[in-house]
Scaffold this active site. Structure first.
Site, mmCIF file in Angstrom:
data_model
loop_
_atom_site.group_PDB
_atom_site.id
_atom_site.type_symbol
_atom_site.label_atom_id
_atom_site.label_comp_id
_atom_site.label_asym_id
_atom_site.label_seq_id
_atom_site.Cartn_x
_atom_site.Cartn_y
_atom_site.Cartn_z
ATOM 1 N N LYS A 154 16.224 4.266 -19.160
ATOM 2 C CA LYS A 154 16.013 3.908 -17.756
ATOM 3 C C LYS A 154 14.521 3.862 -17.449
ATOM 4 C CE LYS A 154 17.410 5.381 -13.097
ATOM 5 N NZ LYS A 154 18.237 6.366 -12.336
ATOM 6 N N SER A 168 21.263 4.110 -9.377
ATOM 7 C CA SER A 168 20.082 3.377 -9.791
ATOM 8 C C SER A 168 19.981 3.157 -11.298
ATOM 9 C CB SER A 168 18.827 4.105 -9.310
ATOM 10 O OG SER A 168 18.709 5.379 -9.924
ATOM 11 N N SER A 172 23.266 8.387 -9.266
ATOM 12 C CA SER A 172 22.688 7.252 -9.979
ATOM 13 C C SER A 172 23.160 7.071 -11.413
ATOM 14 C CB SER A 172 21.159 7.341 -9.958
ATOM 15 O OG SER A 172 20.689 7.096 -8.658
#
Length: 447
Positions: free
Chosen positions: A78, A152, A176
Site C-alpha cells: 500500500k 483505503s 481500510s
C-alpha cells in the site's frame, strides 16, 4: 507448464523452497499478468518490474531459501508504507516524489521472509476515504469493474482479487483493510494494538491504525500475519465451542443493512452453529454517540496527516476533512471517548467470545472520481455502506473479514468477526471453519 498465477502464497513458497519453481519465474508470471490486466483494474500506482526481477534473483540465491516462509512470493505494498528507493505518495499531489531511504519495518519483514515487492498500490488521498480514486489512479473491483474496490487499501485488495499478486500489505484506521477485502472477496484481519508494528502516517491516527494482510485464503492470512508480527501467533484463547453473538444491526444509527449482507451473516451463523458453536442473536450496546466519535477521530487523524502539506495541492474533500478535524485533535489525543467505548462494550464480550456481523451494509459505490465530488457527498457514501468497521478501530480490538456469500451482481459478499484483544488466532480458526464449509473462488474471472 505449471502456472503460479492464482496459486496461494503458501503453495508458491513451498514450491520455491523445494526448487519446483524459481522466484524469477514466479515473479515474471505475475508481472506479465499485471501488464496485461492492470489497465482495467487500476491496482498499482507504480510497478517495479526491473527491480522486482533483480530481487527475485537475489532471493533465489539466498542460503536460507529452504527456510523462508514467503520464498519468492510476489507482494504488493500500500502506498502509505515506505519502500526503499520508491516515492511515498499516499494518493496525493501534495506529497514528495523523493525516494524513501529505507523500508518500513513491515516491508522489511516481508522481504526478510523471502517476499518480492512488485509494486505500490493506489490509495485515496491520505488514505482517508472508502473509495480508491485520485490523481494517481482509480482502483476498481475486479469482480465488478463498474464499482469501486473500496478503500483505503483498495489498490492492494484489487491486486490480490485480480490475481496480480497472491498477497498484499495494507492497513486499517477506520476499516481500510476490511472494506476493500469485503468488496473484493478476500480474507483480511485488522490485528489488535501492538501485534504488528504500525508507524502509519504521523501517529497512527491516535493508535487506531494497524497494518495487516490481504489474501485469498485463511492460511495465507495467518502466514502473512505471523511474518508481519515477527513471531509465531499465540494459541487460541478459547478451545472447543465458542459463544458467538450474531448482530445485524448497524453500529451507526439510521443506517439500513441490505438483504444480501444480512443473509450472508445469517448463513455464516448457521455454518458456525453446524460446526458446534453456541450461536445467539444479540446486539452490542453501541452508544448513540458512536457516529460523532467516529467522525471526530476520522477527521482529526486526517488533520494531523495533512500538516506540512500544501493545501492548494490537496483535493477539496481532503481539505474540508482536515479543517473539520483540527478542532477534534486534542480530544482524540486524550482518548477519553475510546476508553469509554471500551468500557461500554466490554461486558458484552464477557458474555460472548466472538461477535459476527455483516462486513458492509451494501455494495461499494460506483467506480467514479469521488475525489472531485464534495465532502458531504463522500461522507454519506462512506457511512451508509461501511458502518460496521469503525468501532473496532476505536476500541483497538481485532476484527477479521472473509467472503461467505454472493451479491446479485455475482460479486462476493462478506461477514466480519470481532474478538477481544489477543484473539487473532481465535478469529482465524473460526474463519478457517467457515472456509472449509463454504469454500470460495479465489480470484475474479478476468481472462
Amino acid at each position: 507448464m505449471t502456472t503460479w498465477v492464482g496459486r496461494s502464497a503458501a503453495e508458491i513458497a513451498a514450491a520455491v523452497r523445494e526448487k519446483r519453481a524459481t522466484p524469477r519465474g514466479v515473479v515474471a508470471e505475475h508481472l506479465e499478468r499485471i501488464e496485461r490486466l492492470d489497465g482495467r483494474i487500476g491496482a498499482f500506482r507504480t510497478v517495479r518490474a526491473k527491480a522486482a526481477l533483480a530481487e527475485a534473483d537475489a532471493v533465489g540465491t539466498r542460503a536460507d531459501l529452504a527456510e523462508l516462509p514467503l520464498a519468492g512470493v510476489p507482494v504488493a505494498i500500500k502506498d502509505n508504507l515506505a519502500v526503499c528507493g520508491e516515492s511515498l505518495r499516499m494518493g496525493s499531489a501534495a506529497t514528495s516524489e523523493a525516494p524513501a531511504a529505507d523500508d518500513h519495518v513491515t516491508v522489511a519483514r516481508l522481504r526478510a521472509a523471502g517476499a518480492v515487492v512488485v509494486g505500490l498500490t493506489n490509495v485515496p488521498e491520505l488514505c482517508v476515504f472508502g473509495t480508491t480514486d485520485g490523481v494517481h489512479g482509480m482502483a476498481r473491483n475486479p469482480w465488478d469493474t463498474s464499482r469501486s474496490a473500496g478503500g483505503s487499501s483498495g489498490g492492494s485488495a484489487a491486486a490480490v482479487a485480480a490475481g496480480l499478486v497472491p498477497i498484499a500489505l495494507g492497513n486499517d484506521g477506520m476499516g481500510s483493510l476490511r472494506i476493500p477485502a469485503a468488496n473484493c472477496g478476500l480474507v483480511t484481519i485488522k490485528p489488535g494494538r501492538g501485534v504488528v508494528p504500525a508507524g502509519i502516517g504521523d501517529g497512527d491516527w491516535f493508535g487506531m491504525s494497524e497494518n495487516g494482510p490481504l489474501a485469498t485464503t485463511v492460511e495465507d492470512t495467518r502466514l502473512m500475519l505471523a511474518v508481519l508480527a515477527g513471531t509465531d501467533l499465540p494459541p487460541a484463547s478459547t478451545r472447543g465451542a465458542r459463544r458467538i453473538a450474531v448482530s445485524l444491526r448497524s453500529p451507526i444509527a439510521g443506517v439500513a443493512v441490505s438483504a444480501p449482507y444480512r443473509a450472508a451473516a445469517r448463513e455464516a451463523a448457521g455454518l458456525l452453529m453446524k460446526a458446534g458453536h453456541q450461536v445467539r442473536r444479540a446486539d452490542p450496546p453501541y452508544p448513540l454517540s458512536l457516529s460523532l466519535t467516529s467522525l471526530a477521530h476520522w477527521t482529526a487523524g486526517t488533520s494531523v496527516d495533512a500538516q506540512g502539506l500544501d493545501p492548494r495541492l490537496l483535493t477539496r474533500r481532503t481539505r474540508v476533512h482536515a479543517a473539520i478535524g483540527r478542532r477534534f485533535v486534542g480530544q482524540a489525543q486524550k482518548g477519553t471517548a475510546r476508553e469509554e467505548l471500551r468500557r461500554t462494550l466490554a461486558p458484552f464480550f464477557d458474555q460472548y467470545d466472538i461477535l459476527l456481523t455483516p462486513a458492509l451494509a451494501r455494495r461499494s459505490p460506483e467506480a467514479a472520481p469521488w475525489h472531485e465530488r464534495g465532502w458531504l457527498r463522500n461522507i454519506l457514501a462512506n457511512t451508509t455502506y461501511s458502518p460496521f468497521t469503525p468501532p473496532w478501530n476505536l476500541t483497538g480490538w481485532p476484527a477479521l473479514t472473509l467472503p461467505t456469500g454472493t451479491l446479485p451482481s455475482g460479486a462476493p459478499c462478506a461477514v466480519q468477526l470481532v474478538g477481544r484483544p489477543g484473539m487473532e488466532t481465535d478469529l482465524l480458526e473460526l474463519a478457517a471453519q467457515l472456509e472449509q464449509q463454504r469454500p470460495w473462488q479465489r480470484t475474479a474471472p478476468l481472462d
